[in-house]
Each structure stands twice: as structure tokens, then as C-alpha cells.
Design an enzyme around this catalytic site. Structure first.
Site, PDB file in Angstrom:
ATOM      1  N   ILE A 140      14.951  16.754 -30.532  1.00 16.47           N
ATOM      2  CA  ILE A 140      16.189  17.118 -29.846  1.00 16.47           C
ATOM      3  C   ILE A 140      17.323  16.164 -30.179  1.00 16.47           C
ATOM      4  O   ILE A 140      18.468  16.588 -30.380  1.00 16.47           O
ATOM      5  CB  ILE A 140      15.947  17.185 -28.326  1.00 16.47           C
ATOM      6  CG1 ILE A 140      15.035  18.375 -27.992  1.00 16.47           C
ATOM      7  CG2 ILE A 140      17.268  17.302 -27.572  1.00 16.47           C
ATOM      8  CD1 ILE A 140      14.610  18.440 -26.539  1.00 16.47           C
ATOM      9  N   TYR A 158       4.967  12.071 -17.094  1.00 18.65           N
ATOM     10  CA  TYR A 158       6.122  12.797 -17.619  1.00 18.65           C
ATOM     11  C   TYR A 158       6.876  13.478 -16.486  1.00 18.65           C
ATOM     12  O   TYR A 158       8.109  13.393 -16.397  1.00 18.65           O
ATOM     13  CB  TYR A 158       5.657  13.819 -18.649  1.00 18.65           C
ATOM     14  CG  TYR A 158       6.784  14.499 -19.383  1.00 18.65           C
ATOM     15  CD1 TYR A 158       7.483  13.828 -20.387  1.00 18.65           C
ATOM     16  CD2 TYR A 158       7.156  15.809 -19.086  1.00 18.65           C
ATOM     17  CE1 TYR A 158       8.529  14.445 -21.069  1.00 18.65           C
ATOM     18  CE2 TYR A 158       8.188  16.430 -19.764  1.00 18.65           C
ATOM     19  CZ  TYR A 158       8.871  15.751 -20.748  1.00 18.65           C
ATOM     20  OH  TYR A 158       9.901  16.363 -21.420  1.00 18.65           O
ATOM     21  N   TYR A 218       4.697  32.661 -23.663  1.00 16.31           N
ATOM     22  CA  TYR A 218       5.856  32.236 -22.891  1.00 16.31           C
ATOM     23  C   TYR A 218       7.000  31.945 -23.872  1.00 16.31           C
ATOM     24  O   TYR A 218       6.769  31.663 -25.051  1.00 16.31           O
ATOM     25  CB  TYR A 218       5.536  30.994 -22.052  1.00 16.31           C
ATOM     26  CG  TYR A 218       4.820  29.894 -22.810  1.00 16.31           C
ATOM     27  CD1 TYR A 218       5.517  29.010 -23.645  1.00 16.31           C
ATOM     28  CD2 TYR A 218       3.442  29.739 -22.705  1.00 16.31           C
ATOM     29  CE1 TYR A 218       4.867  28.010 -24.346  1.00 16.31           C
ATOM     30  CE2 TYR A 218       2.772  28.745 -23.399  1.00 16.31           C
ATOM     31  CZ  TYR A 218       3.490  27.883 -24.216  1.00 16.31           C
ATOM     32  OH  TYR A 218       2.839  26.909 -24.917  1.00 16.31           O
TER      33      TYR A 218
END
Length: 262
Positions: free
Chosen positions: A29, A167, A220
Site C-alpha cells: 500500500i 493486529y 469475498y
């Protein structure tokens, strides 16, 4: 009560920050965000732990663009401070900071098996590292009218799944850090702070953490790095000057779904 510093209207300058620093810029990212800013004409400073990997990443960006790099571990106050100052000097200032450095920890491990060292390690990078980046960039951001900070959060800061304990905790903390900094920095300096919180994104980190080679056949929706980068561009734009303290969920609406089995 302090006087709120009003951010400039978008008509007073272009819509995009001219000088952007991205942590975690070596891949995934972070690199995608850097590429998106380069494409709209920003100059970009990349921060990553591994200098060789960082230079290879920078080389993949437009060769004609102004891209500078500085190696640093976001957990180390001295390293991240030196890196931010170096990039600010090379860029001539900082208009926007994107804190994208992150790790996932012991994915799949039940709570009883997660080590204290691993748990601390995730929070040190995902939360403390993000805070240190902001703290060290603050003197430079204060000099830029309409400056902004964007964290890369996660839908895991709002919902939980087994085997993602550290996380989940780190991204929940980052959501509240976004709100706390947004209130303080906007009132004092007119600096906006937001986070973009994607669901599963096709990155090397996500593939490794979930143990898959491809997301092609998963049941998904999976977003691309470009999807996340566009959301970051949107909240960092000067046209979003009223958007502050927002944890922007980018998850195809999944967190809004009822669990009722109908």
C-alpha cells in the site's frame, strides 16, 4: 480555548499536496500510495527499513518524477527523526504525511500462544511507529497551510477475527489515535488527521499472512492497492479540508451487514 487555525480554501492552491512523505514505502500500500501521488504531480519522499529494497521501489516510479528516499525503522526515534528531516530538506518541506508502515504479527495464533514479544512488536510498528512519524514530521507540517496526516488503518480496527489478536488491537488503537491527533492538531495548527481503513487488500503482506498465492477464487471481495491509494488521495486533497478525524472504512460495506441469518 485555543483559536482554531482555519485550513485554506481549495481555491487558494492546487487540490493535491505538493510534498508528500510516505512511510512503509518499499512495497504494498505504501508504494501504491506513493505512485498515486506521483501521478497527480506531487514530489514524494519514501521511508523504508531496507535501503536496497527502498531504492528498488523508488526506481519503479516515474523516472521523471521527484522521488527521494531515506532508510529508517519507524520504531527508532532517532532513525525516523533523521529520515523525516532529511526528506523535508530535500523536498523543501512537507505538506502531507502518509503513515503506511505496518506488520500483521502471528496470524492464526490463538491468544494463549501469542508471545509478548510478538504482540509488542506489532504495536511498536503499527501504533508507536505511526505516532513517531507524526511527531517528527510535525515541525515541518506546521509550516504548510492545509497540511494533513493519513494513517493506513484497517477494518480490523472495527471488527475482529480469530488469530489476529495483535493486529486487531493495533488497528483499533490507530483508529483512536486518529481521533485524538485530529482534535489536537487541527485546533492548534490546522493540520487534519484521518485514516483509511481497508478490508483485505491484495499485497505481498496479505498473501503471506493468509497463506495464499492468489485471491482470484476467494469468496469475498478483495481490493487493489490502487483502490486504497485513491481513498488516501481523496482525504489528503485540499478539497477535503472539512474531513478531519475520520476513520474511512473501505470494505465494500461488509462492516454494515447484519449477522442475522436470513
Amino acid at each position: 480555548m485555543s483559536t482554531v487555525v482555519q485550513p485554506p480554501s481549495p481555491s487558494s492552491s492546487g487540490p493535491w499536496p505538493e510534498r508528500v512523505v510516505v512511510t512503509g514505502g518499499s512495497s504494498g500500500i505504501g508504494l501504491g500510495v506513493a505512485r498515486a501521488f506521483v501521478e497527480v504531480g506531487s514530489t514524494v519522499g519514501l521511508i523504508g527499513r531496507d535501503r536496497a529494497r527502498l531504492e528498488r521501489a523508488a526506481a519503479t516510479l516515474d523516472a521523471g518524477a521527484a522521488v527521494v528516499t531515506a532508510a529508517a525503522d519507524v520504531r527508532d526515534e532517532h532513525e525516523i527523526g533523521s529520515a523525516v528531516d532529511s526528506l523535508a530538506e530535500q523536498l523543501g518541506g512537507i505538506d502531507a504525511l502518509v503513515a503506511a508502515a505496518g506488520v500483521d504479527g502471528e496470524m492464526g495464533a490463538p491468544a494463549a500462544e501469542v508471545t509478548a514479544e510478538s504482540f509488542r512488536g506489532v504495536l511498536d510498528i503499527n501504533v508507536v511507529g505511526a505516532f513517531l512519524a507524526v511527531q517528527r514530521a510535525l515541525p515541518h507540517l506546521r509550516r504548510s497551510p492545509g497540511a494533513s496526516v493519513t494513517f493506513i488503518g484497517s477494518d480490523s480496527g472495527f471488527v475482529a477475527a480469530p488469530g489476529m489478536l495483535a493486529y486487531n488491537a493495533s488497528k483499533g488503537a490507530l483508529a483512536q489515535l486518529t481521533r485524538a491527533l485530529a482534535v489536537e492538531l487541527f485546533d492548534d495548527f490546522g493540520i487534519r488527521v484521518n485514516s483509511v481503513c481497508p478490508s483485505i487488500t491484495d499485497t505481498p503482506l496479505a498473501r503471506a499472512g493468509l497463506g495464499v498465492d492468489s485471491f482470484d477464487d476467494v469468496p469475498y471481495p478483495v481490493q487493489t492497492v490502487d483502490d486504497v491509494a485513491w481513498a488516501v488521495l481523496s482525504v489528503a486533497s485540499r478539497r477535503a479540508r472539512a474531513i478531519n478525524g475520520v476513520n474511512l472504512l473501505s470494505d465494500f460495506g461488509y462492516t454494515g451487514r447484519s449477522s442475522f441469518p436470513a
